[in-house]
Scaffold this active site. Structure first.
Site: not given
Ligand code: AMP
Ligand code: SF4
Length: 469
Positions: A12, A38, A112-113, A252, A293, A356, A446, A449
């Site tokens: 957010c 958001g 946010n979080g 992103y 992005s 990205d 961080c 992921c």
């Molecule tokens: P996907 O089709 O699920 O692989 O979506 C990947 C795309 O979604 C990437 O090109 C990013 O630009 C975007 N993206 C990356 N992380 C997120 C996220 N947490 N929520 C929504 N879109 C994302």
């Molecule tokens: Fe960001 Fe990934 Fe860490 Fe979540 S786990 S705070 S998306 S770097």
């Protein structure tokens, strides 16, 4: 083990201002700049020193606020919020700022979080007799502050913040003061600026530029700031820890014109592209980025590789406002809402397609097919971040491991699944080099992921790095 957190999982934007006669309007413009964080709902709460007033609704900032609303939102202070679409509970009740009224004073919270121990704390609060009105984790903090018997609000807030575990950036408004807090590891971004004599706070600095404010400083990890007519006061509710700003903010989420922890987002993305070109070169005719992005990283890749950058994909900028989505049948016939290939650019070419990140893999698969249908001879996918193999517990919507393509497939398998000629990801070192310019200034990130090294776990708040076994 970290437990899988179900329910609200949101990214957010928060904004706040203290000491400006047009607080509501300024907050509206601030939220507008944070709209990318958001789109599900938006809200503003103002204070005129005596009462708090609220207006919020579902939809984009422009849909929620019309001119008439501002005459009801008088006051010299405001907090605002934009909310990301959630997988779980949605609806107006969870749209923030959440406003709680009581005989001893009201309180509005914008967050946010993700509070990782919210479920446990909710249980405790309910057993003690609290009646929670929303399913939002944010409400838990309000109750923790309210039940605390300390005489000063700041002391109550410090106690309450010490009880919550996770990643959070808060802007909290009471009649006579605004409070701003950041989690002990500083996972989420939050900055302070000045607009004349007024103080402003925002998830991203792009909101300062839009309203003509100047950046003052970052809110520090574990810091609780009080802003009032007497100025600004700061205290800590947690020991100073190394910072772990979310790497995905750079990859992103954030806007390219924002500076997070002293690093410009566009510049960091460009460096990701440069590192990627060094690590994973390929012979090709054009480099293109998935808008919006990935454009910065594509520019970096092109610069480093010497392959020309071209606009191979175009995004329809009005897609977010379209309510009629094509049916499956029309989609199969090739009706695309969001992205279009530029045939004249990609036809007959070997294309490097920079994205990205890959989450589920559906976007990359679609785009590779689109580029090939437009005549691309080869499509080499280069991803400006490492494979996402782990869920996020800190407020970014990267859901369960089962849905993450990289958690369940090798890079070669991903290449087959998305129909590319080759796929390569940026390394974790490459990502860190692109973001962390100077460890003494912007410290760490961080990257959980990508790596599974979680800086905050539910049973040990911000003390040691948590390594997933
Ligand atoms: P996907 O089709 O699920 O692989 O979506 C990947 C795309 O979604 C990437 O090109 C990013 O630009 C975007 N993206 C990356 N992380 C997120 C996220 N947490 N929520 C929504 N879109 C994302
Ligand atoms: Fe960001 Fe990934 Fe860490 Fe979540 S786990 S705070 S998306 S770097």
């Amino acid at each position: 083990m970290l437990t899988e957190i179900k329910g609200l999982n949101e990214e957010c934007g928060v904004f706040g201002i203290w000491g400006h006669e047009k607080a509501a309007e300024i907050t509206y413009y601030g939220l507008h700049a944070l709209q990318h964080r958001g789109q599900e709902g938006a809200g503003v709460v103002t204070s005129d020193g005596e009462t708090l007033k609220v207006h919020k609704g579902l939809g984009l900032v422009n849909d929620v606020f019309k001119q008439a609303e501002f005459s009801d939102l008088s006051g010299h202070a405001a907090v605002g919020h934009v909310r990301y679409p959630t997988q779980g509970d949605g609806g107006i009740d969870n749209v923030q700022p959440l406003l709680f009224r009581s005989q001893t004073g009201s309180m509005a919270l914008a967050h946010n979080g993700n509070i990782m121990n919210a479920y446990k704390l909710r249980g405790e609060l309910e057993r003690e007799g609290s009646i929670l009105q929303t399913t939002s984790d944010t409400e838990v903090l309000a109750h923790l502050i309210k039940r605390n018997r300390k005489t000063s609000t700041v002391e109550s807030m410090k106690d309450a913040l010490q009880e919550i575990i996770g990643a959070y950036a808060f802007a909290i408004l009471k009649e006579d003061k605004m409070y701003v807090a950041l989690d002990p590891r500083g996972l989420r971004p939050l900055s302070i600026g000045k607009l004349g004599d007024a103080y402003v706070v925002s998830s991203e600095t792009c909101a300062f530029d839009i309203i003509g404010a100047t950046f003052e400083r970052e809110v520090l990890p574990g810091e609780l700031i009080t802003i009032s007519d007497d100025g600004i006061e700061t205290t800590r509710f947690a020991l100073r820890e190394p910072r772990n700003m979310c790497a995905m903010e750079y990859v992103y989420f954030s806007r390219p014109d924002s500076d997070l922890n002293h690093v410009n987002v566009h510049a960091s993305r460009k460096r990701m592209g440069i590192e990627l070109a060094k690590e994973s070169p390929v012979e090709a005719d054009v480099v293109t980025g998935v808008p919006d992005s990935s454009i910065s990283a594509a520019i970096g890749y092109a610069e480093q590789s010497g392959i020309p950058y071209e606009l191979g994909l175009i995004k329809n900028r009005y897609v977010g406002r379209t309510f009629i989505q094509p049916s499956q049948e029309l989609r199969e016939q090739g009706v695309k809402m969001k992205l279009s290939p530029v045939r004249g650019i990609v036809d007959g070419k070997r294309v490097v397609m920079i994205d990205d990140s890959i989450v589920r893999g559906t976007t990359s698969k679609r785009i590779v097919r689109m580029l090939k249908e437009a005549g691309a001879k080869e499509v080499h996918v280069r991803i400006a971040s490492p494979p996402i193999e782990n869920p996020c517990y800190y407020g970014i919507d990267i859901s369960t491991r089962e849905e993450l393509i990289a958690a369940n497939n090798s890079v070669d398998e991903i290449c087959d699944l998305i129909g590319a000629d080759s796929v390569a990801y940026l390394s974790t070192d490459g990502l860190e080099n692109a973001i962390v310019k100077d460890k003494t200034i912007n410290q760490g990130i961080c990257n959980a992921c990508f790596t599974g090294n979680y800086p905050v776990s539910e049973d040990k708040q911000a003390s040691i790095s948590y390594t997933r076994s």
